[in-house]
Design a protein around this motif. Structure first.
Motif, PDB file in Angstrom:
ATOM      1  N   GLU A  59       0.828  -1.208   0.000  1.00 33.82           N
ATOM      2  CA  GLU A  59       0.000   0.000   0.000  1.00 33.82           C
ATOM      3  C   GLU A  59       0.864   1.260   0.000  1.00 33.82           C
ATOM      4  O   GLU A  59       0.548   2.236  -0.683  1.00 33.82           O
ATOM      5  CB  GLU A  59      -0.917  -0.003   1.220  1.00 33.82           C
ATOM      6  N   GLN A  60       1.962   1.225   0.755  1.00 37.22           N
ATOM      7  CA  GLN A  60       2.838   2.393   0.844  1.00 37.22           C
ATOM      8  C   GLN A  60       3.627   2.628  -0.439  1.00 37.22           C
ATOM      9  O   GLN A  60       3.885   3.772  -0.809  1.00 37.22           O
ATOM     10  CB  GLN A  60       3.817   2.219   2.014  1.00 37.22           C
ATOM     11  N   ALA A  61       4.014   1.533  -1.104  1.00 40.78           N
ATOM     12  CA  ALA A  61       4.836   1.647  -2.314  1.00 40.78           C
ATOM     13  C   ALA A  61       4.312   0.689  -3.379  1.00 40.78           C
ATOM     14  O   ALA A  61       4.934  -0.332  -3.680  1.00 40.78           O
ATOM     15  CB  ALA A  61       6.295   1.341  -1.985  1.00 40.78           C
ATOM     16  N   PRO A  62       3.144   0.989  -3.966  1.00 40.87           N
ATOM     17  CA  PRO A  62       2.510   0.052  -4.906  1.00 40.87           C
ATOM     18  C   PRO A  62       3.313  -0.232  -6.166  1.00 40.87           C
ATOM     19  O   PRO A  62       3.116  -1.267  -6.800  1.00 40.87           O
ATOM     20  CB  PRO A  62       1.177   0.743  -5.236  1.00 40.87           C
ATOM     21  N   ALA A  63       4.219   0.668  -6.536  1.00 38.99           N
ATOM     22  CA  ALA A  63       5.011   0.452  -7.750  1.00 38.99           C
ATOM     23  C   ALA A  63       6.291  -0.327  -7.483  1.00 38.99           C
ATOM     24  O   ALA A  63       6.991  -0.719  -8.425  1.00 38.99           O
ATOM     25  CB  ALA A  63       5.357   1.799  -8.388  1.00 38.99           C
ATOM     26  N   LEU A  64       6.602  -0.572  -6.219  1.00 40.04           N
ATOM     27  CA  LEU A  64       7.850  -1.254  -5.865  1.00 40.04           C
ATOM     28  C   LEU A  64       7.701  -2.766  -6.017  1.00 40.04           C
ATOM     29  O   LEU A  64       6.827  -3.368  -5.393  1.00 40.04           O
ATOM     30  CB  LEU A  64       8.226  -0.916  -4.419  1.00 40.04           C
ATOM     31  N   PRO A  65       8.539  -3.418  -6.833  1.00 40.71           N
ATOM     32  CA  PRO A  65       8.491  -4.879  -6.935  1.00 40.71           C
ATOM     33  C   PRO A  65       8.880  -5.514  -5.602  1.00 40.71           C
ATOM     34  O   PRO A  65       9.916  -5.171  -5.029  1.00 40.71           O
ATOM     35  CB  PRO A  65       9.524  -5.198  -8.023  1.00 40.71           C
ATOM     36  N   VAL A  66       8.046  -6.428  -5.114  1.00 42.05           N
ATOM     37  CA  VAL A  66       8.287  -7.075  -3.827  1.00 42.05           C
ATOM     38  C   VAL A  66       8.407  -8.581  -4.018  1.00 42.05           C
ATOM     39  O   VAL A  66       7.567  -9.203  -4.673  1.00 42.05           O
ATOM     40  CB  VAL A  66       7.148  -6.779  -2.832  1.00 42.05           C
ATOM     41  N   ALA A  74      14.521 -22.596   1.619  1.00 42.50           N
ATOM     42  CA  ALA A  74      15.188 -23.875   1.387  1.00 42.50           C
ATOM     43  C   ALA A  74      15.806 -23.936  -0.013  1.00 42.50           C
ATOM     44  O   ALA A  74      16.625 -24.808  -0.291  1.00 42.50           O
ATOM     45  CB  ALA A  74      14.197 -25.025   1.564  1.00 42.50           C
ATOM     46  N   TYR A  75      15.420 -23.010  -0.887  1.00 43.51           N
ATOM     47  CA  TYR A  75      15.927 -23.022  -2.252  1.00 43.51           C
ATOM     48  C   TYR A  75      17.355 -22.483  -2.294  1.00 43.51           C
ATOM     49  O   TYR A  75      17.811 -21.794  -1.387  1.00 43.51           O
ATOM     50  CB  TYR A  75      15.020 -22.196  -3.160  1.00 43.51           C
ATOM     51  N   SER A  76      18.047 -22.782  -3.383  1.00 42.52           N
ATOM     52  CA  SER A  76      19.452 -22.392  -3.500  1.00 42.52           C
ATOM     53  C   SER A  76      19.592 -20.905  -3.815  1.00 42.52           C
ATOM     54  O   SER A  76      18.675 -20.282  -4.361  1.00 42.52           O
ATOM     55  CB  SER A  76      20.125 -23.205  -4.607  1.00 42.52           C
ATOM     56  N   PRO A  77      20.757 -20.330  -3.508  1.00 41.11           N
ATOM     57  CA  PRO A  77      21.007 -18.923  -3.858  1.00 41.11           C
ATOM     58  C   PRO A  77      20.877 -18.657  -5.353  1.00 41.11           C
ATOM     59  O   PRO A  77      20.445 -17.581  -5.758  1.00 41.11           O
ATOM     60  CB  PRO A  77      22.440 -18.693  -3.367  1.00 41.11           C
ATOM     61  N   ASP A  78      21.251 -19.645  -6.182  1.00 42.54           N
ATOM     62  CA  ASP A  78      21.150 -19.451  -7.628  1.00 42.54           C
ATOM     63  C   ASP A  78      19.695 -19.357  -8.080  1.00 42.54           C
ATOM     64  O   ASP A  78      19.368 -18.594  -8.998  1.00 42.54           O
ATOM     65  CB  ASP A  78      21.851 -20.591  -8.369  1.00 42.54           C
ATOM     66  N   VAL A  79      18.814 -20.138  -7.448  1.00 45.59           N
ATOM     67  CA  VAL A  79      17.391 -20.046  -7.765  1.00 45.59           C
ATOM     68  C   VAL A  79      16.872 -18.669  -7.371  1.00 45.59           C
ATOM     69  O   VAL A  79      16.108 -18.037  -8.109  1.00 45.59           O
ATOM     70  CB  VAL A  79      16.595 -21.153  -7.049  1.00 45.59           C
ATOM     71  N   MET A  80      17.296 -18.197  -6.200  1.00 46.45           N
ATOM     72  CA  MET A  80      16.894 -16.867  -5.764  1.00 46.45           C
ATOM     73  C   MET A  80      17.326 -15.810  -6.770  1.00 46.45           C
ATOM     74  O   MET A  80      16.551 -14.911  -7.129  1.00 46.45           O
ATOM     75  CB  MET A  80      17.499 -16.549  -4.397  1.00 46.45           C
ATOM     76  N   LEU A  81      18.549 -15.927  -7.251  1.00 39.42           N
ATOM     77  CA  LEU A  81      19.067 -14.946  -8.201  1.00 39.42           C
ATOM     78  C   LEU A  81      18.273 -14.983  -9.508  1.00 39.42           C
ATOM     79  O   LEU A  81      17.951 -13.935 -10.082  1.00 39.42           O
ATOM     80  CB  LEU A  81      20.546 -15.210  -8.468  1.00 39.42           C
ATOM     81  N   SER A  82      17.944 -16.181  -9.965  1.00 35.77           N
ATOM     82  CA  SER A  82      17.141 -16.305 -11.186  1.00 35.77           C
ATOM     83  C   SER A  82      15.758 -15.691 -10.989  1.00 35.77           C
ATOM     84  O   SER A  82      15.224 -15.033 -11.893  1.00 35.77           O
ATOM     85  CB  SER A  82      17.004 -17.781 -11.577  1.00 35.77           C
ATOM     86  N   ALA A  83      15.191 -15.902  -9.807  1.00 34.24           N
ATOM     87  CA  ALA A  83      13.879 -15.331  -9.509  1.00 34.24           C
ATOM     88  C   ALA A  83      13.942 -13.807  -9.505  1.00 34.24           C
ATOM     89  O   ALA A  83      13.045 -13.133 -10.023  1.00 34.24           O
ATOM     90  CB  ALA A  83      13.387 -15.845  -8.158  1.00 34.24           C
ATOM     91  N   ILE A  84      14.998 -13.261  -8.933  1.00 31.50           N
ATOM     92  CA  ILE A  84      15.159 -11.804  -8.898  1.00 31.50           C
ATOM     93  C   ILE A  84      15.302 -11.250 -10.308  1.00 31.50           C
ATOM     94  O   ILE A  84      14.704 -10.222 -10.652  1.00 31.50           O
ATOM     95  CB  ILE A  84      16.375 -11.423  -8.031  1.00 31.50           C
ATOM     96  N   ARG A  85      16.074 -11.934 -11.139  1.00 34.63           N
ATOM     97  CA  ARG A  85      16.228 -11.495 -12.533  1.00 34.63           C
ATOM     98  C   ARG A  85      14.871 -11.465 -13.238  1.00 34.63           C
ATOM     99  O   ARG A  85      14.554 -10.527 -13.974  1.00 34.63           O
ATOM    100  CB  ARG A  85      17.183 -12.429 -13.281  1.00 34.63           C
ATOM    101  N   LEU A  86      14.072 -12.502 -13.014  1.00 37.32           N
ATOM    102  CA  LEU A  86      12.758 -12.587 -13.642  1.00 37.32           C
ATOM    103  C   LEU A  86      11.867 -11.429 -13.203  1.00 37.32           C
ATOM    104  O   LEU A  86      11.216 -10.778 -14.026  1.00 37.32           O
ATOM    105  CB  LEU A  86      12.096 -13.921 -13.288  1.00 37.32           C
ATOM    106  N   VAL A  87      11.845 -11.160 -11.911  1.00 35.54           N
ATOM    107  CA  VAL A  87      11.003 -10.087 -11.385  1.00 35.54           C
ATOM    108  C   VAL A  87      11.468  -8.725 -11.892  1.00 35.54           C
ATOM    109  O   VAL A  87      10.658  -7.883 -12.289  1.00 35.54           O
ATOM    110  CB  VAL A  87      10.984 -10.125  -9.845  1.00 35.54           C
ATOM    111  N   LEU A  88      12.771  -8.500 -11.914  1.00 32.47           N
ATOM    112  CA  LEU A  88      13.294  -7.225 -12.401  1.00 32.47           C
ATOM    113  C   LEU A  88      13.011  -7.033 -13.890  1.00 32.47           C
ATOM    114  O   LEU A  88      12.955  -5.901 -14.378  1.00 32.47           O
ATOM    115  CB  LEU A  88      14.799  -7.128 -12.139  1.00 32.47           C
ATOM    116  N   ALA A  89      12.817  -8.155 -14.605  1.00 36.65           N
ATOM    117  CA  ALA A  89      12.484  -8.086 -16.027  1.00 36.65           C
ATOM    118  C   ALA A  89      10.987  -7.877 -16.243  1.00 36.65           C
ATOM    119  O   ALA A  89      10.527  -7.754 -17.376  1.00 36.65           O
ATOM    120  CB  ALA A  89      12.936  -9.360 -16.738  1.00 36.65           C
ATOM    121  N   GLY A  90      10.217  -7.844 -15.135  1.00 36.45           N
ATOM    122  CA  GLY A  90       8.789  -7.594 -15.242  1.00 36.45           C
ATOM    123  C   GLY A  90       7.923  -8.814 -15.063  1.00 36.45           C
ATOM    124  O   GLY A  90       6.698  -8.748 -15.228  1.00 36.45           O
ATOM    125  N   GLY A  91       8.528  -9.957 -14.720  1.00 36.63           N
ATOM    126  CA  GLY A  91       7.767 -11.186 -14.552  1.00 36.63           C
ATOM    127  C   GLY A  91       7.418 -11.462 -13.108  1.00 36.63           C
ATOM    128  O   GLY A  91       7.553 -10.605 -12.233  1.00 36.63           O
TER     129      GLY A  91
END
Length: 221
Positions: free
Chosen positions: A72-79, A106-123
């Motif tokens: 609510e405070q930052a609706p445009a911020l990817p979370v 429980a997931y690996s750091p590499d999975v986390m990084l891939s997820a972050i890349r996806l979100v930053l790309a708009g997914g």
């Protein structure tokens, strides 16, 4: 890149920083280790942040209310939510709030990084096991980013919106203001605003009028 990392475990924070450096060696991390620090960080840096990584359980938090407040405070911020849980109901509730990623710790750091890349790309990132569980129950969240304008196929639009967002769009198409939408759906006006921000992002539109035009392509609206 400026990233908010909200977690009460220093080891997690430092590990996330190391992985983020693979995306941007000059990443600027804003750290919050409890609810009070999270509120302070948002108040001070909301307009500067590119991403928020938020633990679902920190000192001072109750359920996922802090995530709803952040949206609510930052609706445009990817979370992206970091969680020790792999509960499908929790995941659905958070995605309905407009969270763009759910990463079990429980997931690996590499999975986390891939997820972050996806979100930053708009997914949006949802763990495969949780996605399979949710789809088996008939719930289909957005899996990939939208790249076009307001013109999408009917099937594509249905995949862009959650059931709750479709409910909001149906009432919005009737010309109802946020207050009446909130009353009809039994939710707060703040939650309506969160859903609208997520709808605008999903449909790649800028305002209510453009959203209504795009929604006409949805069957049943």
């Amino acid at each position: 890149m400026k990233v908010l990392i909200a977690d009460d475990h220093r080891l997690i924070i430092e590990g996330v920083k190391i992985k983020l450096a693979e995306l941007d060696p000059n990443v600027d991390a804003v750290v919050a280790m409890n609810l009070e620090e999270l509120d302070q960080a948002i108040a001070a840096h909301a307009d500067e942040l590119d991403l928020a990584l938020v633990d679902i359980a920190m000192p001072g938090t109750q359920g996922h209310q802090h995530v709803a407040k952040l949206r609510e405070q930052a609706p445009a911020l990817p979370v992206i939510v970091l969680s020790g849980s792999e509960d499908a109901d929790l995941m659905r509730a958070l995605i309905d709030l407009g969270v763009l990623g759910f990463i079990p710790k429980a997931y690996s750091p590499d999975v986390m990084l891939s997820a972050i890349r996806l979100v930053l790309a708009g997914g949006i990132y949802i763990p495969p096991l949780l996605l399979a569980n949710a789809q088996a129950q008939g719930w289909q969240p957005l899996e990939t980013a939208t790249t076009g304008g307001p013109t999408h196929s009917v099937d594509a639009l249905r995949n862009l919106l959650t059931e709750r967002q479709i409910d909001v769009m149906r009432l919005l198409s009737q010309g109802k203001p946020n207050k009446l939408i909130a009353r009809d759906l039994g939710i707060s006006e703040g939650t309506v605003k969160i859903h609208l921000a997520a709808i605008f992002r999903a449909l790649n539109v800028r305002n209510r009028v453009e959203a209504v035009v795009a929604s006409r392509k949805l069957q049943g609206l």
